[in-house]
Every structure is written in structure tokens, then in C-alpha cells.
Design a protein around this motif. Structure first.
Motif, PDB file in Angstrom:
ATOM      1  N   ASN A 268     -23.565  17.066   4.629  1.00  0.00           N
ATOM      2  CA  ASN A 268     -22.389  17.228   5.484  1.00  0.00           C
ATOM      3  C   ASN A 268     -21.330  16.283   4.905  1.00  0.00           C
ATOM      4  OD1 ASN A 268     -20.418  17.397   7.409  1.00  0.00           O
ATOM      5  ND2 ASN A 268     -21.799  17.180   9.155  1.00  0.00           N
TER       6      ASN A 268
ATOM      7  N   GLY B 279     -17.752  19.061   5.572  1.00  0.00           N
ATOM      8  CA  GLY B 279     -18.744  20.063   5.945  1.00  0.00           C
ATOM      9  C   GLY B 279     -19.763  20.380   4.869  1.00  0.00           C
TER      10      GLY B 279
ATOM     11  N   LYS C  49     -13.176  22.518   7.763  1.00  0.00           N
ATOM     12  CA  LYS C  49     -14.609  22.181   7.734  1.00  0.00           C
ATOM     13  C   LYS C  49     -15.400  23.429   7.374  1.00  0.00           C
ATOM     14  CE  LYS C  49     -18.085  20.205  10.811  1.00  0.00           C
ATOM     15  NZ  LYS C  49     -18.308  19.653  12.146  1.00  0.00           N
TER      16      LYS C  49
ATOM     17  N   ILE D 202     -18.696  25.454   7.662  1.00  0.00           N
ATOM     18  CA  ILE D 202     -19.823  25.392   8.610  1.00  0.00           C
ATOM     19  C   ILE D 202     -20.988  26.300   8.205  1.00  0.00           C
ATOM     20  CG2 ILE D 202     -18.459  24.664  10.607  1.00  0.00           C
ATOM     21  CD1 ILE D 202     -18.497  27.645  11.512  1.00  0.00           C
TER      22      ILE D 202
ATOM     23  N   LEU E  48     -24.501  24.598   8.917  1.00  0.00           N
ATOM     24  CA  LEU E  48     -24.409  23.132   8.884  1.00  0.00           C
ATOM     25  C   LEU E  48     -25.030  22.497  10.132  1.00  0.00           C
ATOM     26  CD1 LEU E  48     -23.111  20.652   7.428  1.00  0.00           C
ATOM     27  CD2 LEU E  48     -21.088  21.042   8.830  1.00  0.00           C
TER      28      LEU E  48
ATOM     29  N   ARG F 156     -22.426  14.011  10.158  1.00  0.00           N
ATOM     30  CA  ARG F 156     -21.469  13.776   9.072  1.00  0.00           C
ATOM     31  C   ARG F 156     -22.016  12.712   8.112  1.00  0.00           C
ATOM     32  NH1 ARG F 156     -16.368  12.784  11.639  1.00  0.00           N
ATOM     33  NH2 ARG F 156     -16.038  15.017  11.475  1.00  0.00           N
TER      34      ARG F 156
END
Ligand code: URA
Length: 248
Positions: free
Chosen positions: A67, A108, A206, A208, A215, A220
Motif C-alpha cells: 500500500n 495505493g 489512490k 484500490i 487493496l 498504508r
């Protein structure tokens, strides 16, 4: 016997194309001889192959999902010493490379691997593996503008292929919208440029989802290994999209 660049890519040195450059720039030796041409075939288990003087071994293949935080470069190293994605992989000693890239300011889902063939398969433009992003923009773009993005917009490197585009959230207090967009190409800064083309510049981006991989659940700046099943599903996703023609 296999082509030298294929053996190097499979050993995790870099993508096949990058390995070709490594060969032509004179960094590879086979049984003590420098090889600079691309036609050479080798036997991976018998020939001694060195890159920059170091013997190429049969590395264990590893596949991770990170991430990525914003403010980090999608690269394995940076000559200027800035933060790079591999700084976020404590405990991974293999030399892994990012599968495609996310901009410095994009966060992401990022895959990394030392399996050059796998990276090549997922990022090759003829394999239209879907990538889903959450784009935050100022204001609320009208539905007809989102329809334009769905159909395809003209960018300076050509029309974009059809995309899926939906409102995910609208925050009237902040006057912001979050729009979920799935694209089937991986052009440079593509999502940002698509939104610029409708005059709603992205303020946060981001990723995902990549192919079948979400994700979800990964904090993060953290990573995890993909399961063998996930690796197989990604491979299948790339192969299934092999014959999908751009724009169809
Ligand atoms: N599109 C962008 O604009 N940026 C990214 O990082 C990925 C896709």
C-alpha cells in the motif's frame, strides 16, 4: 537452451526489455565472455552467467503487494536518495521491482516482484489488465462529463479506451467528489490527464484494485506476500485479456 535475456528476466534481474539493455551495454558475461548481442542462447543450469560480475542464481520468486504512501518514488533505487517503494519492504532481501508505476503523489496498490516475466505479462499494453482508482476531485462533475470519460477522451498520446466510471462519494461540506474509475491501459499519468481533460483536476489519487486483487485490509505503507492463488489469478487475468482489442 533459452535466450539470454529470458534467463536473466526469469532470474529476477529486471524485465525482459531492461535485460536486453543490460546485455547490449556490456554488463553480462557468459562463461567468462562478455556478451553484447541479443541472439545468444544459454543453458541456465550449466552456463555461468554474471551481471556486473555477480553470478546470476536461480532466485526464489516472490510477489508482494504494497500500500504505497504518497510522496514516494515507484522505483527500486533513487540516485538522489529520495524515498522509494522498496524502502517499505523490510524483511525482503530479494531484489524486487515494481510492476508498472504509480506517480509520486499517487497512493495505493502496487505489486512488486523479482519475476520479470510476470511483471512483463501484467504490464504489456496488449494485456488490458483492469486497474481501479479512487480519484478525488474538487466539485461534482456532471454525469455527462463522466460519460465522456467512459467513452474515451482525446489525450496528447491518443484516445483513451472505454473506462468504467462511477461516483463513489460526494462530500458537499468539502465540495469534493470521489469517483471510481477503472481503466484497461497503463499510460503515464493517465487518470490525472483524463480528469484534466474534463477540467476537474484530481486532488488525490489512490489505486484500490489491480486485476482481481483488492487493496482492502492492507494499512498504508505496509506490504504482504500474495498467495500462490492470487499470483495465478493475476496471470490468468493478463492472459484472458490478451486478445481484447484497444477500444472494443
Ligand atoms: N494514473 C495516474 O494519473 N497516476 C497514477 O499514478 C496511476 C494512474
Amino acid at each position: 537452451m533459452e535466450r539470454l535475456q529470458k534467463v536473466l528476466a526469469e532470474a529476477g534481474i529486471a524485465s525482459r526489455r531492461k535485460c536486453e539493455e543490460i546485455i547490449t551495454s556490456g554488463r553480462v558475461q557468459v562463461n567468462g565472455e562478455v556478451v553484447t548481442t541479443l541472439g545468444v542462447k544459454v543453458n541456465a543450469s550449466e552456463d555461468e552467467i554474471k551481471v556486473d560480475g555477480r553470478t546470476v542464481g536461480q532466485q526464489k520468486k516472490i510477489y508482494v503487494i504494497l500500500n504505497k504512501p504518497k510522496g514516494v518514488i515507484t522505483s527500486a533505487t533513487d540516485p538522489e536518495g529520495r524515498k522509494v517503494v522498496t524502502d517499505f519492504l523490510p524483511g525482503i532481501r530479494e531484489r524486487v521491482y515494481p510492476v508498472g508505476r504509480l506517480d509520486y503523489d499517487t497512493e495505493g496498490l502496487l505489486l512488486l516482484t523479482n519475476d520479470g516475466e510476470f511483471a512483463h505479462l501484467l504490464t504489456h499494453p496488449k494485456h488490458h489488465v483492469p486497474r481501479t482508482y479512487q480519484a478525488t476531485v474538487k466539485g461534482v462533475p456532471h454525469g455527462t462529463l463522466l460519460e465522456k470519460l467512459r467513452i474515451g477522451v482525446q489525450l496528447d498520446d491518443g484516445m483513451t479506451s472505454p473506462a468504467e466510471v462511477e461516483y463513489a462519494d460526494v462530500n458537499p461540506t468539502k465540495n469534493e467528489s470521489i469517483i471510481e474509475i477503472t481503466i484497461y491501459e497503463g499510460r503515464n499519468r493517465q487518470v490525472r490527464r483524463m480528469f484534466e481533460s474534463i477540467a476537474f483536476p484530481v486532488i488525490k489519487l489512490k489505486r484500490i484494485k489491480f486485476g482481481p486483487i483488492f487493496l482492502t485490509g492492507l494499512p498504508r505503507a505496509k506490504y504482504r506476500h500474495l498467495t500462490p492463488k492470487e499470483v495465478e489469478e493475476l496471470r490468468e487475468a493478463a492472459l484472458q485479456t490478451h486478445n481484447v482489442q484497444k477500444g472494443q
